[in-house]
Motif scaffolding. Sequence first.
Motif, mmCIF file in Angstrom:
data_model
loop_
_atom_site.group_PDB
_atom_site.id
_atom_site.type_symbol
_atom_site.label_atom_id
_atom_site.label_comp_id
_atom_site.label_asym_id
_atom_site.label_seq_id
_atom_site.Cartn_x
_atom_site.Cartn_y
_atom_site.Cartn_z
ATOM 1 N N SER A 114 0.782 -1.129 -0.047
ATOM 2 C CA SER A 114 -0.112 -0.003 -0.138
ATOM 3 C C SER A 114 0.785 1.254 0.094
ATOM 4 O O SER A 114 2.090 1.116 0.076
ATOM 5 N N GLU A 115 0.244 2.542 -0.197
ATOM 6 C CA GLU A 115 1.008 3.744 -0.114
ATOM 7 C C GLU A 115 0.503 4.534 0.948
ATOM 8 O O GLU A 115 0.596 5.662 1.272
ATOM 9 N N ASP A 116 -0.060 3.681 2.271
ATOM 10 C CA ASP A 116 -0.601 4.299 3.455
ATOM 11 C C ASP A 116 0.505 4.656 4.277
ATOM 12 O O ASP A 116 0.987 3.562 5.152
ATOM 13 N N TYR A 117 0.929 5.488 4.565
ATOM 14 C CA TYR A 117 2.158 5.814 5.480
ATOM 15 C C TYR A 117 1.701 5.736 6.912
ATOM 16 O O TYR A 117 2.633 5.043 7.565
ATOM 17 N N PHE A 118 0.717 5.917 7.434
ATOM 18 C CA PHE A 118 0.284 5.854 8.712
ATOM 19 C C PHE A 118 -0.131 4.187 8.995
ATOM 20 O O PHE A 118 0.234 3.680 10.142
ATOM 21 N N LEU A 119 -0.459 3.454 7.903
ATOM 22 C CA LEU A 119 -0.606 2.179 8.122
ATOM 23 C C LEU A 119 0.730 1.370 8.299
ATOM 24 O O LEU A 119 0.802 0.489 9.021
ATOM 25 N N MET A 120 1.513 1.877 7.559
ATOM 26 C CA MET A 120 2.933 1.223 7.590
ATOM 27 C C MET A 120 3.628 1.497 9.085
ATOM 28 O O MET A 120 4.205 0.681 9.654
ATOM 29 N N GLU A 121 3.343 2.746 9.435
ATOM 30 C CA GLU A 121 3.784 3.347 10.689
ATOM 31 C C GLU A 121 3.301 2.375 11.783
ATOM 32 O O GLU A 121 3.853 2.012 12.808
ATOM 33 N N GLU A 122 2.049 2.109 11.682
ATOM 34 C CA GLU A 122 1.423 1.026 12.651
ATOM 35 C C GLU A 122 1.917 -0.235 12.604
ATOM 36 O O GLU A 122 2.108 -0.900 13.691
ATOM 37 N N ALA A 123 2.124 -0.785 11.428
ATOM 38 C CA ALA A 123 2.875 -2.150 11.246
ATOM 39 C C ALA A 123 4.084 -2.269 11.909
ATOM 40 O O ALA A 123 4.671 -3.278 12.380
ATOM 41 N N MET A 124 4.844 -1.172 12.103
ATOM 42 C CA MET A 124 6.160 -1.285 12.269
ATOM 43 C C MET A 124 6.201 -1.543 13.917
ATOM 44 O O MET A 124 7.277 -1.830 14.459
ATOM 45 N N GLN A 125 5.194 -1.244 14.559
ATOM 46 C CA GLN A 125 5.343 -1.483 16.003
ATOM 47 C C GLN A 125 5.193 -2.854 16.304
ATOM 48 O O GLN A 125 5.447 -3.330 17.401
ATOM 49 N N TYR A 126 4.934 -3.662 15.489
ATOM 50 C CA TYR A 126 5.023 -5.071 15.772
ATOM 51 C C TYR A 126 6.053 -5.941 15.010
ATOM 52 O O TYR A 126 5.786 -7.115 14.530
ATOM 53 N N LYS A 127 7.221 -5.003 14.879
ATOM 54 C CA LYS A 127 8.548 -5.580 14.156
ATOM 55 C C LYS A 127 8.787 -6.768 14.913
ATOM 56 O O LYS A 127 9.563 -7.771 14.136
ATOM 57 N N ASP A 128 8.675 -7.346 16.147
ATOM 58 C CA ASP A 128 9.182 -8.507 16.928
ATOM 59 C C ASP A 128 8.482 -9.622 16.239
ATOM 60 O O ASP A 128 8.670 -10.859 16.556
ATOM 61 N N TYR A 129 7.312 -9.419 15.479
ATOM 62 C CA TYR A 129 6.505 -10.639 15.198
ATOM 63 C C TYR A 129 6.591 -10.746 13.801
ATOM 64 O O TYR A 129 5.941 -11.766 13.102
ATOM 65 N N ILE A 130 7.246 -10.155 13.085
ATOM 66 C CA ILE A 130 7.519 -10.199 11.572
ATOM 67 C C ILE A 130 8.703 -10.855 11.128
ATOM 68 O O ILE A 130 9.820 -10.510 11.678
ATOM 69 N N ASP A 131 8.391 -11.770 10.384
ATOM 70 C CA ASP A 131 9.783 -12.467 9.701
ATOM 71 C C ASP A 131 10.806 -11.368 9.093
ATOM 72 O O ASP A 131 10.400 -10.272 8.449
ATOM 73 N N GLU A 132 11.870 -11.679 9.295
ATOM 74 C CA GLU A 132 13.001 -10.679 8.942
ATOM 75 C C GLU A 132 12.976 -10.219 7.427
ATOM 76 O O GLU A 132 13.165 -8.896 7.174
ATOM 77 N N SER A 133 12.450 -11.269 6.240
ATOM 78 C CA SER A 133 12.474 -10.701 4.804
ATOM 79 C C SER A 133 11.349 -9.932 4.937
ATOM 80 O O SER A 133 11.532 -8.933 3.973
ATOM 81 N N LYS A 134 10.343 -10.199 5.593
ATOM 82 C CA LYS A 134 9.069 -9.097 5.264
ATOM 83 C C LYS A 134 9.363 -7.892 6.086
ATOM 84 O O LYS A 134 8.855 -6.765 5.420
ATOM 85 N N LEU A 135 10.119 -7.927 7.241
ATOM 86 C CA LEU A 135 10.278 -6.789 7.955
ATOM 87 C C LEU A 135 11.042 -5.686 7.209
ATOM 88 O O LEU A 135 10.868 -4.512 7.092
ATOM 89 N N LYS A 136 12.360 -6.203 6.289
ATOM 90 C CA LYS A 136 13.092 -5.481 5.582
ATOM 91 C C LYS A 136 12.451 -4.851 4.369
ATOM 92 O O LYS A 136 12.604 -3.692 4.069
ATOM 93 N N ILE A 137 11.200 -5.566 3.795
ATOM 94 C CA ILE A 137 10.656 -4.847 2.690
ATOM 95 C C ILE A 137 9.773 -3.811 3.379
ATOM 96 O O ILE A 137 9.797 -2.773 2.745
#
Length: 204
Positions: A114-137
């Motif tokens: 998506s191009e939703d900055y605020f949605l991405m910002e929200e997703a970043m707070q769950y970085k400990d639950y995200i696979d490394e490859s997905k988090l990098k993207i």
Amino acid sequence: MRKLNKLEIGLLSGLAFAIVVILMLVLPKDDIAIKDDIIETETVVAEESEDNSSDNQISIEERIKEINDNISANKLLGESLGLAVLLYDEETDSGNKEKLHTLINLAVTQISRSEDYFLMEEAMQYKDYIDESKLKILKARFKEQEIAESSTIRIGMTSEEVKKRWGEPNDINKTITSSGTDEQWVYYSKYLYFENDILTAIQD
């Protein structure tokens, strides 16, 4: 053992009936009613407990399905990601945890597209639950949107917020009315309108 004759049986039956009558007269009716209520209440509680246990089991499966449906339809991505993380932390069944982990990363993939900055910002707070490859993207896409966001203006911003993003305007046309000050800021081919220092309209 000697069998009882009809007379003895009749006497015993009469005696038993008499005992029951005496007990009914001696025992307070409230005590009997209370005992009945206790038994009935315990039965209801036991039934509700069984129903709730069944509902909880159904609930986690239904929630997983609901999250999956929302992510597949590319809707409610932020809510779905947050719920998946919450359930992941609470769940003890390894099979369900694996499903939720998959859904978390699937939601992140959709959010990264998506191009939703605020949605991405929200997703970043769950970085400990995200696979490394997905988090990098996600981080790379978030950085791109962060740069774009830094130059984006929106209705409701103050004049200072607009200046931080677009700099000083080429020209300012000011009108003073009884209700305050209205301004038109000119940026090349764009016109911004402010009422009492708040951006109210953008014209190309």
